[in-house]
Write an enzyme that holds these catalytic residues in place. Structure first.
Site, PDB file in Angstrom:
ATOM      1  N   ASP A   1      43.321  43.234   3.107  1.00 36.77           N
ATOM      2  CA  ASP A   1      42.892  43.321   4.502  1.00 36.77           C
ATOM      3  C   ASP A   1      42.507  44.772   4.803  1.00 36.77           C
ATOM      4  O   ASP A   1      43.368  45.595   5.107  1.00 36.77           O
ATOM      5  CB  ASP A   1      44.038  42.852   5.404  1.00 36.77           C
ATOM      6  CG  ASP A   1      43.708  42.938   6.889  1.00 36.77           C
ATOM      7  OD1 ASP A   1      42.545  43.230   7.218  1.00 36.77           O
ATOM      8  OD2 ASP A   1      44.620  42.712   7.701  1.00 36.77           O
ATOM      9  N   HIS A   2      41.217  45.070   4.713  1.00 34.43           N
ATOM     10  CA  HIS A   2      40.727  46.430   4.967  1.00 34.43           C
ATOM     11  C   HIS A   2      39.831  46.455   6.188  1.00 34.43           C
ATOM     12  O   HIS A   2      38.955  45.600   6.340  1.00 34.43           O
ATOM     13  CB  HIS A   2      39.930  46.952   3.759  1.00 34.43           C
ATOM     14  CG  HIS A   2      40.759  47.708   2.779  1.00 34.43           C
ATOM     15  ND1 HIS A   2      40.718  49.081   2.669  1.00 34.43           N
ATOM     16  CD2 HIS A   2      41.677  47.290   1.878  1.00 34.43           C
ATOM     17  CE1 HIS A   2      41.566  49.475   1.736  1.00 34.43           C
ATOM     18  NE2 HIS A   2      42.156  48.404   1.231  1.00 34.43           N
TER      19      HIS A   2
ATOM     20  N   GLY B   1      50.970  49.261   5.141  1.00 34.29           N
ATOM     21  CA  GLY B   1      49.721  49.743   5.715  1.00 34.29           C
ATOM     22  C   GLY B   1      49.315  51.139   5.294  1.00 34.29           C
ATOM     23  O   GLY B   1      50.114  51.921   4.760  1.00 34.29           O
ATOM     24  N   GLU B   2      48.038  51.422   5.529  1.00 33.38           N
ATOM     25  CA  GLU B   2      47.461  52.744   5.284  1.00 33.38           C
ATOM     26  C   GLU B   2      46.676  53.169   6.518  1.00 33.38           C
ATOM     27  O   GLU B   2      46.059  52.341   7.200  1.00 33.38           O
ATOM     28  CB  GLU B   2      46.518  52.705   4.075  1.00 33.38           C
ATOM     29  CG  GLU B   2      47.217  52.525   2.744  1.00 33.38           C
ATOM     30  CD  GLU B   2      46.681  51.317   1.988  1.00 33.38           C
ATOM     31  OE1 GLU B   2      45.918  50.537   2.584  1.00 33.38           O
ATOM     32  OE2 GLU B   2      47.053  51.161   0.816  1.00 33.38           O
TER      33      GLU B   2
ATOM     34  N   ASN C   1      43.054  52.048   7.542  1.00 35.72           N
ATOM     35  CA  ASN C   1      42.848  50.765   8.215  1.00 35.72           C
ATOM     36  C   ASN C   1      43.560  50.675   9.563  1.00 35.72           C
ATOM     37  O   ASN C   1      43.033  50.104  10.510  1.00 35.72           O
ATOM     38  CB  ASN C   1      43.369  49.623   7.335  1.00 35.72           C
ATOM     39  CG  ASN C   1      42.712  49.597   5.986  1.00 35.72           C
ATOM     40  OD1 ASN C   1      41.496  49.644   5.884  1.00 35.72           O
ATOM     41  ND2 ASN C   1      43.510  49.532   4.929  1.00 35.72           N
TER      42      ASN C   1
ATOM     43  N   GLY D   1      57.380  51.374  -4.661  1.00 31.60           N
ATOM     44  CA  GLY D   1      58.632  52.118  -4.698  1.00 31.60           C
ATOM     45  C   GLY D   1      59.824  51.239  -5.027  1.00 31.60           C
ATOM     46  O   GLY D   1      59.913  50.100  -4.562  1.00 31.60           O
TER      47      GLY D   1
ATOM     48  N   LYS E   1      47.651  58.227  -0.592  1.00 30.95           N
ATOM     49  CA  LYS E   1      46.490  58.224   0.296  1.00 30.95           C
ATOM     50  C   LYS E   1      46.771  57.529   1.629  1.00 30.95           C
ATOM     51  O   LYS E   1      45.844  57.312   2.428  1.00 30.95           O
ATOM     52  CB  LYS E   1      45.312  57.550  -0.414  1.00 30.95           C
ATOM     53  CG  LYS E   1      44.817  58.338  -1.622  1.00 30.95           C
ATOM     54  CD  LYS E   1      43.727  57.642  -2.368  1.00 30.95           C
ATOM     55  CE  LYS E   1      44.262  56.551  -3.253  1.00 30.95           C
ATOM     56  NZ  LYS E   1      45.107  57.010  -4.354  1.00 30.95           N
TER      57      LYS E   1
ATOM     58  N   ARG F   1      45.710  54.107 -14.416  1.00 34.97           N
ATOM     59  CA  ARG F   1      45.357  53.493 -13.131  1.00 34.97           C
ATOM     60  C   ARG F   1      44.169  52.542 -13.245  1.00 34.97           C
ATOM     61  O   ARG F   1      44.125  51.527 -12.562  1.00 34.97           O
ATOM     62  CB  ARG F   1      45.043  54.589 -12.107  1.00 34.97           C
ATOM     63  CG  ARG F   1      46.250  55.470 -11.788  1.00 34.97           C
ATOM     64  CD  ARG F   1      45.837  56.753 -11.116  1.00 34.97           C
ATOM     65  NE  ARG F   1      47.000  57.568 -10.801  1.00 34.97           N
ATOM     66  CZ  ARG F   1      47.546  57.668  -9.597  1.00 34.97           C
ATOM     67  NH1 ARG F   1      47.038  57.004  -8.581  1.00 34.97           N
ATOM     68  NH2 ARG F   1      48.608  58.427  -9.404  1.00 34.97           N
TER      69      ARG F   1
END
Length: 332
Positions: free
Chosen positions: A38-39, A106-107, A110, A178, A257, A281
């Protein structure tokens, strides 16, 4: 036994109708199911898209037969948990047994768009788990035909229920990188979603997730373990490197990020990314067998489902080669 290898539909990179066509093509060559994040914005402007995940998943359900998962959506800032619960319940009602709800903390790229304060990571994680509590209450109460309410540290829900529900609530999974959150997820939800990382970093997440499940009286074997792997396959090595640098440079940025708000900020940082930065990555190789061995390592580690994202714009070439040379050689 044939493993569950799904297609990672990158809504940040392809227009929604293109995503639908690609997911159909993926299913035709042996991929099972689709996950999509979901972006609200792409990571970098070059990626160019950011369609609404619930619309796309709903449309995909009409033209594919596999599972449909959010990998992930954040019921924390941009969304109230009740809205995510309603969207998930509706999708599960439309496509019984196919939808799983992947949640994250979340980030900023967004979530900041609604103009609210962007909290530090510990608060974001606490918000996510409170959101999980609300969603679980809504699912359980609605299936029982009763209203529920919630008044917590971060969210309030007046007495209500979801009036459209599937016969069984969709499983809830939490995305994490994490170990503390992984263990908490094991105690709380039905599964875990991990984004591609080296095996030595991923293995402890699975261990902590299983520990949390056992502490809560759950059988870890009954909980789902999903990973999305980022790959750069192309007919030549040089092309595979160029694709990674151009299309997915965010994976080469070796720092968190979550606090960056603009694709244009990341575009500036992307100029510093070099091919070596993708190590662990994004697997860069022109050899399908190298990719097969890479995917197999994660299956052997204990993941139930692997969803693949190839960074190339030529998705059809990727699907053709992997459907023919990689997927048939994998073992659960």
């Amino acid at each position: 036994m044939t493993p569950h290898i799904g297609y990672a539909a990158m809504l940040e990179r392809f227009a929604p109708n293109d995503v639908i066509a690609l997911a159909q093509a993926a299913e035709q060559v042996g991929f099972t199911g689709v996950m999509a994040a979901d972006h609200f914005q792409p990571w970098v402007p070059q990626q160019g898209q950011a369609s609404f995940v619930w619309n796309v998943l709903s449309a995909l359900g009409q033209v594919t037969a596999g599972d449909l998962g959010t990998g992930v959506t954040a019921p924390t800032i941009r969304w109230h948990p009740a809205m995510v619960a309603q969207a998930s319940a509706t999708l599960a009602a439309m496509y019984p047994g196919r939808h799983w709800l992947g949640l994250g903390s979340g980030e900023a790229i967004n979530e900041h768009v609604v103009g609210r304060y962007w909290p530090e990571a510990p608060e974001r994680i606490d918000r996510m788990f409170e959101a999980v509590d609300i969603i679980k209450k809504l699912f359980a109460g609605s299936l029982a035909g009763r209203d529920v309410r919630h008044e917590g540290r971060y969210y309030k829900l007046e007495s209500t229920r979801l009036w459209t529900m599937p016969d069984a609530a969709p499983p809830i999974l939490i995305g994490t990188a994490g170990p503390v959150t992984a263990k908490r997820a094991g105690r709380t939800v039905d599964g875990i979603v991990v984004d591609g990382a080296p095996v030595d970093k991923v293995a402890p997440l699975l261990q902590r997730f299983a520990e949390g499940g056992r502490e809560a009286g759950r059988d870890p074997r009954s909980q789902t373990r999903i990973i999305r792997l980022h790959l750069s396959w192309a007919p030549t090595h040089d092309e595979a490197v160029a694709n990674a640098l151009r299309e997915w440079p965010n994976a080469g940025m070796r720092f968190p990020k979550s606090d960056i708000r603009s694709p244009f900020e990341l575009e500036q940082i992307a100029r510093t990314v070099r091919a070596d930065d993708f190590e662990g990555r994004v697997l860069i190789s022109e050899d399908p067998d190298v990719h097969r061995a890479h995917i197999q390592r994660y299956l052997d580690l204990g993941f139930d489902r692997v969803y693949l994202h190839n960074v190339s714009r030529d998705q059809h070439a990727f699907l053709d080669v992997f459907g023919r040379e990689v997927l048939p050689a994998l073992r659960a």
